[in-house]
Design a protein around this motif. Structure first.
Motif: not given
Length: 203
Positions: A92-114
């Motif tokens: 959570e505190d890492a710099e760089g934003g490397w965990g950001e999705l390349v494609l955008a989920p639509a509203p209501g599409e689940p994003v599961v954190a693992k």
């Protein structure tokens, strides 16, 4: 299958009536310059995944996304973080934003954190898919030998029909990608080409 094992491997699980697209860890760490897991040629897999997502949405099929996420200090990283120190890029505190999705989920599409390789391990994914009536999981994302392989294997174990889309996955080398696809197709999933997947999602 020819060879010493005869027909012991490479049966087909086929497609069921209700597919969902599972996009595994398609984040900037794998696709952007300077990313800790940068792949040699990520763009074709990104484009193929985008086509799968578009087809699923048009066909009214669920799309589910996964990301890797750890708390500050990696307290929930366990031994996986010890084995792969670069996973600290997803804290959570890492710099760089490397965990950001390349494609955008639509509203209501689940994003599961693992926290581990499989999209199913210690997550709500199986329950979410079962509740939606899903029987077939169309797997895309990265990397073929890691999170794709683990997620497809666990999909089978949870009673889903895994369909791994060859062109929508990528790995550190083409050889590693192809070796893992061959083994997945032999034992744990159906490896399919993008046109076949698009046809089924369009039904």
């Amino acid at each position: 299958m020819s060879g010493p094992h005869g027909t012991a491997f490479s049966g087909r699980v086929g497609w069921g009536a209700r597919p969902a697209v599972l996009v595994v860890d398609l984040v900037r760490a794998y696709t952007d310059e300077g990313g800790p897991f940068l792949l040699p040629e990520p763009r074709p897999a990104v484009e193929a995944t985008a086509a799968l997502v578009d087809a699923a949405r048009l066909g009214g099929h669920p799309v589910v996304w996964t990301v890797v996420r750890y708390t500050r200090g990696m307290a929930d990283g366990g031994l996986f973080a010890a084995k792969v120190p670069a996973l600290a890029a997803f804290a959570e505190d890492a710099e760089g934003g490397w965990g950001e999705l390349v494609l955008a989920p639509a509203p209501g599409e689940p994003v599961v954190a693992k926290q581990y390789a499989s999209a199913f391990f210690a997550t709500s994914l199986a329950a979410t898919l079962h509740a939606a009536g899903v029987d077939t999981v169309v797997v895309a994302g990265v990397s073929t030998s890691g999170c794709i392989r683990a997620s497809a294997t666990d999909a089978l174990g949870h009673g889903f029909r895994p369909q791994v889309v060859r062109q929508a996955c990528a790995d550190r080398t083409p050889e590693l990608h192809e070796q893992n696809l061959r083994d997945l197709d032999a034992k744990y999933a159906d490896v399919v080409d993008l046109p076949e997947a698009l046809r089924h999602l369009g039904r």
